[in-house]
Design a protein around this motif. Sequence first.
Motif, PDB file in Angstrom:
ATOM      1  N   VAL A 154      10.564  42.380  -6.276  1.00 30.44           N
ATOM      2  CA  VAL A 154       9.190  41.893  -6.180  1.00 30.44           C
ATOM      3  C   VAL A 154       8.254  43.060  -6.476  1.00 30.44           C
ATOM      4  O   VAL A 154       8.346  44.113  -5.843  1.00 30.44           O
ATOM      5  CB  VAL A 154       8.897  41.316  -4.775  1.00 30.44           C
ATOM      6  N   ILE A 155       7.345  42.852  -7.401  1.00 30.65           N
ATOM      7  CA  ILE A 155       6.392  43.881  -7.787  1.00 30.65           C
ATOM      8  C   ILE A 155       5.147  43.180  -8.323  1.00 30.65           C
ATOM      9  O   ILE A 155       5.204  41.999  -8.680  1.00 30.65           O
ATOM     10  CB  ILE A 155       7.013  44.829  -8.839  1.00 30.65           C
ATOM     11  N   GLY A 156       4.045  43.883  -8.381  1.00 33.51           N
ATOM     12  CA  GLY A 156       2.834  43.283  -8.938  1.00 33.51           C
ATOM     13  C   GLY A 156       1.751  44.321  -9.140  1.00 33.51           C
ATOM     14  O   GLY A 156       1.822  45.431  -8.620  1.00 33.51           O
ATOM     15  N   ILE A 157       0.760  43.920  -9.895  1.00 38.37           N
ATOM     16  CA  ILE A 157      -0.364  44.793 -10.226  1.00 38.37           C
ATOM     17  C   ILE A 157      -1.655  44.006 -10.127  1.00 38.37           C
ATOM     18  O   ILE A 157      -1.696  42.813 -10.447  1.00 38.37           O
ATOM     19  CB  ILE A 157      -0.191  45.385 -11.643  1.00 38.37           C
ATOM     20  N   SER A 158      -2.698  44.675  -9.659  1.00 37.78           N
ATOM     21  CA  SER A 158      -4.032  44.069  -9.636  1.00 37.78           C
ATOM     22  C   SER A 158      -5.066  45.175  -9.750  1.00 37.78           C
ATOM     23  O   SER A 158      -4.739  46.358  -9.645  1.00 37.78           O
ATOM     24  CB  SER A 158      -4.257  43.251  -8.363  1.00 37.78           C
ATOM     25  N   VAL A 159      -6.309  44.783  -9.918  1.00 34.15           N
ATOM     26  CA  VAL A 159      -7.386  45.767 -10.015  1.00 34.15           C
ATOM     27  C   VAL A 159      -7.788  46.293  -8.640  1.00 34.15           C
ATOM     28  O   VAL A 159      -8.411  47.332  -8.537  1.00 34.15           O
ATOM     29  CB  VAL A 159      -8.619  45.198 -10.754  1.00 34.15           C
ATOM     30  N   GLY A 160      -7.419  45.605  -7.590  1.00 32.40           N
ATOM     31  CA  GLY A 160      -7.790  46.017  -6.239  1.00 32.40           C
ATOM     32  C   GLY A 160      -6.940  47.161  -5.720  1.00 32.40           C
ATOM     33  O   GLY A 160      -5.797  47.359  -6.142  1.00 32.40           O
ATOM     34  N   ALA A 161      -7.477  47.909  -4.782  1.00 37.70           N
ATOM     35  CA  ALA A 161      -6.793  49.071  -4.218  1.00 37.70           C
ATOM     36  C   ALA A 161      -5.517  48.702  -3.464  1.00 37.70           C
ATOM     37  O   ALA A 161      -4.601  49.501  -3.371  1.00 37.70           O
ATOM     38  CB  ALA A 161      -7.741  49.830  -3.292  1.00 37.70           C
ATOM     39  N   LEU A 162      -5.453  47.492  -2.938  1.00 36.69           N
ATOM     40  CA  LEU A 162      -4.270  47.070  -2.193  1.00 36.69           C
ATOM     41  C   LEU A 162      -3.186  46.506  -3.095  1.00 36.69           C
ATOM     42  O   LEU A 162      -2.154  46.037  -2.610  1.00 36.69           O
ATOM     43  CB  LEU A 162      -4.646  46.024  -1.140  1.00 36.69           C
TER      44      LEU A 162
ATOM     45  N   LEU B  17      15.131  31.342   0.728  1.00 39.83           N
ATOM     46  CA  LEU B  17      15.956  30.930  -0.412  1.00 39.83           C
ATOM     47  C   LEU B  17      17.290  31.677  -0.487  1.00 39.83           C
ATOM     48  O   LEU B  17      18.053  31.493  -1.424  1.00 39.83           O
ATOM     49  CB  LEU B  17      15.182  31.123  -1.714  1.00 39.83           C
ATOM     50  N   ASP B  18      17.569  32.527   0.483  1.00 39.80           N
ATOM     51  CA  ASP B  18      18.822  33.267   0.569  1.00 39.80           C
ATOM     52  C   ASP B  18      19.004  34.236  -0.604  1.00 39.80           C
ATOM     53  O   ASP B  18      20.079  34.376  -1.154  1.00 39.80           O
ATOM     54  CB  ASP B  18      20.019  32.317   0.662  1.00 39.80           C
ATOM     55  N   MET B  19      17.905  34.893  -0.949  1.00 39.80           N
ATOM     56  CA  MET B  19      17.935  35.894  -2.009  1.00 39.80           C
ATOM     57  C   MET B  19      17.930  37.284  -1.387  1.00 39.80           C
ATOM     58  O   MET B  19      16.995  37.623  -0.666  1.00 39.80           O
ATOM     59  CB  MET B  19      16.716  35.754  -2.925  1.00 39.80           C
ATOM     60  N   PRO B  20      18.957  38.098  -1.638  1.00 41.51           N
ATOM     61  CA  PRO B  20      18.870  39.479  -1.182  1.00 41.51           C
ATOM     62  C   PRO B  20      17.726  40.161  -1.939  1.00 41.51           C
ATOM     63  O   PRO B  20      17.760  40.264  -3.168  1.00 41.51           O
ATOM     64  CB  PRO B  20      20.232  40.077  -1.538  1.00 41.51           C
ATOM     65  N   THR B  21      16.699  40.562  -1.231  1.00 36.65           N
ATOM     66  CA  THR B  21      15.466  41.057  -1.851  1.00 36.65           C
ATOM     67  C   THR B  21      15.292  42.541  -1.558  1.00 36.65           C
ATOM     68  O   THR B  21      15.333  42.951  -0.391  1.00 36.65           O
ATOM     69  CB  THR B  21      14.255  40.260  -1.319  1.00 36.65           C
ATOM     70  N   LEU B  22      15.104  43.312  -2.626  1.00 33.90           N
ATOM     71  CA  LEU B  22      14.887  44.746  -2.491  1.00 33.90           C
ATOM     72  C   LEU B  22      13.686  44.990  -1.581  1.00 33.90           C
ATOM     73  O   LEU B  22      12.600  44.491  -1.834  1.00 33.90           O
ATOM     74  CB  LEU B  22      14.646  45.361  -3.873  1.00 33.90           C
ATOM     75  N   GLY B  23      13.896  45.745  -0.505  1.00 27.52           N
ATOM     76  CA  GLY B  23      12.814  46.008   0.443  1.00 27.52           C
ATOM     77  C   GLY B  23      12.062  47.300   0.153  1.00 27.52           C
ATOM     78  O   GLY B  23      10.854  47.369   0.316  1.00 27.52           O
ATOM     79  N   GLN B  24      12.770  48.334  -0.271  1.00 27.01           N
ATOM     80  CA  GLN B  24      12.164  49.630  -0.517  1.00 27.01           C
ATOM     81  C   GLN B  24      12.683  50.192  -1.833  1.00 27.01           C
ATOM     82  O   GLN B  24      13.862  50.030  -2.117  1.00 27.01           O
ATOM     83  CB  GLN B  24      12.487  50.597   0.613  1.00 27.01           C
ATOM     84  N   PRO B  25      11.887  50.823  -2.599  1.00 21.92           N
ATOM     85  CA  PRO B  25      10.477  51.076  -2.342  1.00 21.92           C
ATOM     86  C   PRO B  25       9.633  49.847  -2.646  1.00 21.92           C
ATOM     87  O   PRO B  25       9.999  49.037  -3.498  1.00 21.92           O
ATOM     88  CB  PRO B  25      10.134  52.224  -3.303  1.00 21.92           C
ATOM     89  N   GLU B  26       8.534  49.707  -1.933  1.00 22.08           N
ATOM     90  CA  GLU B  26       7.564  48.688  -2.277  1.00 22.08           C
ATOM     91  C   GLU B  26       6.695  49.254  -3.399  1.00 22.08           C
ATOM     92  O   GLU B  26       6.535  50.464  -3.510  1.00 22.08           O
ATOM     93  CB  GLU B  26       6.681  48.343  -1.084  1.00 22.08           C
ATOM     94  N   ALA B  27       6.155  48.373  -4.223  1.00 20.91           N
ATOM     95  CA  ALA B  27       5.344  48.832  -5.355  1.00 20.91           C
ATOM     96  C   ALA B  27       4.109  47.950  -5.488  1.00 20.91           C
ATOM     97  O   ALA B  27       4.197  46.805  -5.923  1.00 20.91           O
ATOM     98  CB  ALA B  27       6.153  48.803  -6.645  1.00 20.91           C
ATOM     99  N   PHE B  28       2.972  48.494  -5.083  1.00 22.79           N
ATOM    100  CA  PHE B  28       1.686  47.809  -5.183  1.00 22.79           C
ATOM    101  C   PHE B  28       0.857  48.586  -6.200  1.00 22.79           C
ATOM    102  O   PHE B  28       0.201  49.564  -5.853  1.00 22.79           O
ATOM    103  CB  PHE B  28       0.975  47.772  -3.832  1.00 22.79           C
ATOM    104  N   VAL B  29       0.923  48.161  -7.440  1.00 17.15           N
ATOM    105  CA  VAL B  29       0.334  48.925  -8.540  1.00 17.15           C
ATOM    106  C   VAL B  29      -1.121  48.522  -8.749  1.00 17.15           C
ATOM    107  O   VAL B  29      -1.437  47.325  -8.795  1.00 17.15           O
ATOM    108  CB  VAL B  29       1.142  48.705  -9.840  1.00 17.15           C
ATOM    109  N   GLN B  30      -1.979  49.522  -8.892  1.00 15.49           N
ATOM    110  CA  GLN B  30      -3.392  49.271  -9.180  1.00 15.49           C
ATOM    111  C   GLN B  30      -3.637  49.506 -10.663  1.00 15.49           C
ATOM    112  O   GLN B  30      -3.278  50.555 -11.201  1.00 15.49           O
ATOM    113  CB  GLN B  30      -4.298  50.169  -8.347  1.00 15.49           C
ATOM    114  N   ALA B  31      -4.257  48.526 -11.310  1.00 19.38           N
ATOM    115  CA  ALA B  31      -4.608  48.657 -12.727  1.00 19.38           C
ATOM    116  C   ALA B  31      -5.752  49.658 -12.851  1.00 19.38           C
ATOM    117  O   ALA B  31      -6.725  49.589 -12.113  1.00 19.38           O
ATOM    118  CB  ALA B  31      -5.028  47.308 -13.290  1.00 19.38           C
TER     119      ALA B  31
END
Length: 186
Positions: free
Chosen positions: A111-119, A135-149
Amino acid sequence: MANNYRIAVLVGSLRKDSFNRKLAHALFKMAPGEFSFQECAIGDIPLYNQDLDGNMPEPVKRLKGEIANAQGVLFVTPEYNRSVPGVLKNAIDSASRPYGQSAFAGKAAGVIGISVGALGTSMAQQHLRNTLAYLDMPTLGQPEAFVQARDGLFAPDGGIGIEDTKKFLQGWMNTYCEWVRKHAKA
């Protein structure tokens, strides 16, 4: 080297020049050679209706097949009103039904994403992680990635143009690929 790991990619934005689509394509360039990526179309998925569980519309069958044929699923999502965009949630609801026939079960999720906001997309990602747990999906917990455009983030060749961000995202992608290897079904 042959592609051994197929990753279904769900981008939560329909916009042609979506930052999240650009981020997804930049990440593809960072993956090892044995990984291939298929961006799954979700804009044509009709609104989920349980009455159609016995006769799924063709776009839903296509999406379920693309996910079923993958070893992992990469979710690249913007944040709309502090949550997951409706188009992405609808695609997830559709491909996870009927109950007991989810295309997602057991697939290694990133899970990753990008937005113009600081968060970045922190709230959307957290909401999405709650859904993926169900949904029983093993989901990568770390590192988290909150990318700012920001200016210069995307290089002319479609890669990442800011060196510290590129280094961070390379580390994220390396970790996700290891996660897929660990959880891929034999």
